[in-house]
Design an enzyme around this catalytic site. Sequence first.
Site, short mmCIF file in Angstrom:
data_model
loop_
_atom_site.label_atom_id
_atom_site.label_comp_id
_atom_site.label_asym_id
_atom_site.label_seq_id
_atom_site.Cartn_x
_atom_site.Cartn_y
_atom_site.Cartn_z
CE LYS A 88 -1.48 -4.38 3.34
NZ LYS A 88 -1.79 -5.68 2.73
CB SER A 147 -0.86 -0.01 1.27
OG SER A 147 -1.47 1.23 1.47
CE1 TYR A 161 -3.71 -2.07 5.16
CE2 TYR A 161 -3.21 0.21 4.60
CZ TYR A 161 -3.52 -1.08 4.21
OH TYR A 161 -3.63 -1.37 2.88
N1 UFG Z 1 -12.88 11.73 2.62
C1 UFG Z 1 -13.81 12.73 2.87
N2 UFG Z 1 -15.05 12.35 3.29
C2 UFG Z 1 -15.41 11.06 3.47
C3 UFG Z 1 -14.46 10.04 3.21
C4 UFG Z 1 -13.18 10.41 2.80
O1 UFG Z 1 -13.52 13.91 2.73
O2 UFG Z 1 -16.56 10.80 3.86
C5 UFG Z 1 -11.53 12.11 2.15
C6 UFG Z 1 -10.41 11.63 3.04
O3 UFG Z 1 -10.23 12.54 4.11
C7 UFG Z 1 -9.26 11.57 2.07
C8 UFG Z 1 -9.91 11.19 0.74
O4 UFG Z 1 -11.29 11.48 0.90
O5 UFG Z 1 -8.68 12.82 1.94
C9 UFG Z 1 -9.75 9.73 0.39
O6 UFG Z 1 -10.16 8.93 1.50
P1 UFG Z 1 -10.33 7.36 1.47
O7 UFG Z 1 -10.74 6.92 2.83
O8 UFG Z 1 -11.21 6.98 0.33
O9 UFG Z 1 -8.89 6.83 1.12
P2 UFG Z 1 -7.50 7.06 1.88
O10 UFG Z 1 -6.68 7.92 0.99
O11 UFG Z 1 -7.66 7.49 3.26
O12 UFG Z 1 -6.98 5.56 2.00
C10 UFG Z 1 -6.27 4.93 1.02
C11 UFG Z 1 -6.49 3.43 1.12
C12 UFG Z 1 -5.86 2.88 2.35
C13 UFG Z 1 -4.41 3.33 2.42
C14 UFG Z 1 -4.33 4.83 2.35
C15 UFG Z 1 -2.91 5.30 2.34
O13 UFG Z 1 -7.85 3.12 1.13
O14 UFG Z 1 -5.92 1.47 2.33
O15 UFG Z 1 -4.93 5.26 1.17
O16 UFG Z 1 -2.85 6.55 2.95
F1 UFG Z 1 -3.86 2.93 3.57
#
Ligand code: UFG
Length: 323
Positions: free
Chosen positions: A146, A118, A142
Amino acid sequence: MQTILVTGGAGYIGSFTVDKLIKKGFIVVIVDNLSSGNKQNMNEKAEFRELDILDKEALEKVFSEFNIDAVVHFAGKIEVEESMYDPKKYFDNNILGGLNILEAMRKNNVKNIVFSSSAAVYGIPNKKKVSEEAEKKPINFYGQTKLWFEELLEWYDKIHEIKSVCLRYFNAAGAAIDGSKGEIRKKETHVIPILFDKIQQQQPFSIFGDDYPTRDGTCVRDYIHVLDLADAHIRALSYLEENNQSNIFNVGTSEGISVKELVEQAQKITGQTTQIQIAPRRPGDPPFLVADNTKITQTLNWRPRYSDVSTILESAWKWMNRK
Ligand code: UFG
């Protein structure tokens, strides 16, 4: 005809990869404990053994039952937030479970493994596009598991000559182009399914923070279509077969899109508007997380084909609206 063991083959990315492997003529054996995977996702042509990778004996039985040529290892815990209050679960599944797989491989003389890593291994990158050589400083447990497993793989190469390709996924997203298959989760945390759900329910969508040092203040991510991710695994297997050498690749598009831009595109595609509310920052969110994908494009000749934002969103929207 090669036989590939796919752990977590009933999950989101795993099941798309299984479909592609079967299409390419591989024999596929899935092991999955169905804790987050789903039978509905599973290709009927694959053999399936329901088991937990922590169950060493059951796992080793599969290795003696089938003549496994290589492993694609997806099974693992993936919720960042949960890993910060239940680290043991992450250590057990992602490290000890993975170790059981490596030991079964060693005992059965299986030499090649593709591992789902990841972008979380990087933590908060100090560059806008992060390359594989960048500093690895996970900011959640997490991501740490990894990184540890990547390091374990390095030692198993040195000691037992097990060769691995680690694929560091950026933000996996999207569904089958006809909307027939997609993400099924008990607890959704990912931005695209949440956003579409809010649009469907006509409820406000929360953006977690709009004061980041980015072009519009919201976090920028590199969304990669699940079909492009699946393709990277097929190429990684061929790479191992042809080169007998371990390697690590980012799997991303090298293009970033902000949460606000995502919302605008989603409104265009659905033809519906959604109310936005600005919520506090979510702990552990890096402002930018975008891949430098030079290495995978040059070495595996991989190209994203479905990862433009409109294809990702249209396919995910179709999946959300399935009958
Ligand atoms: N976000 C919102 N509102 C929501 C959900 C998410 O604004 O309701 C934002 C988050 O703050 C983030 C972006 O949308 O800025 C993307 O969020 P996600 O949860 O979809 O994805 P992440 O980037 O947090 O997570 C991904 C992978 C993880 C991995 C991570 C690495 O899903 O498995 O990237 O940082 F670990």
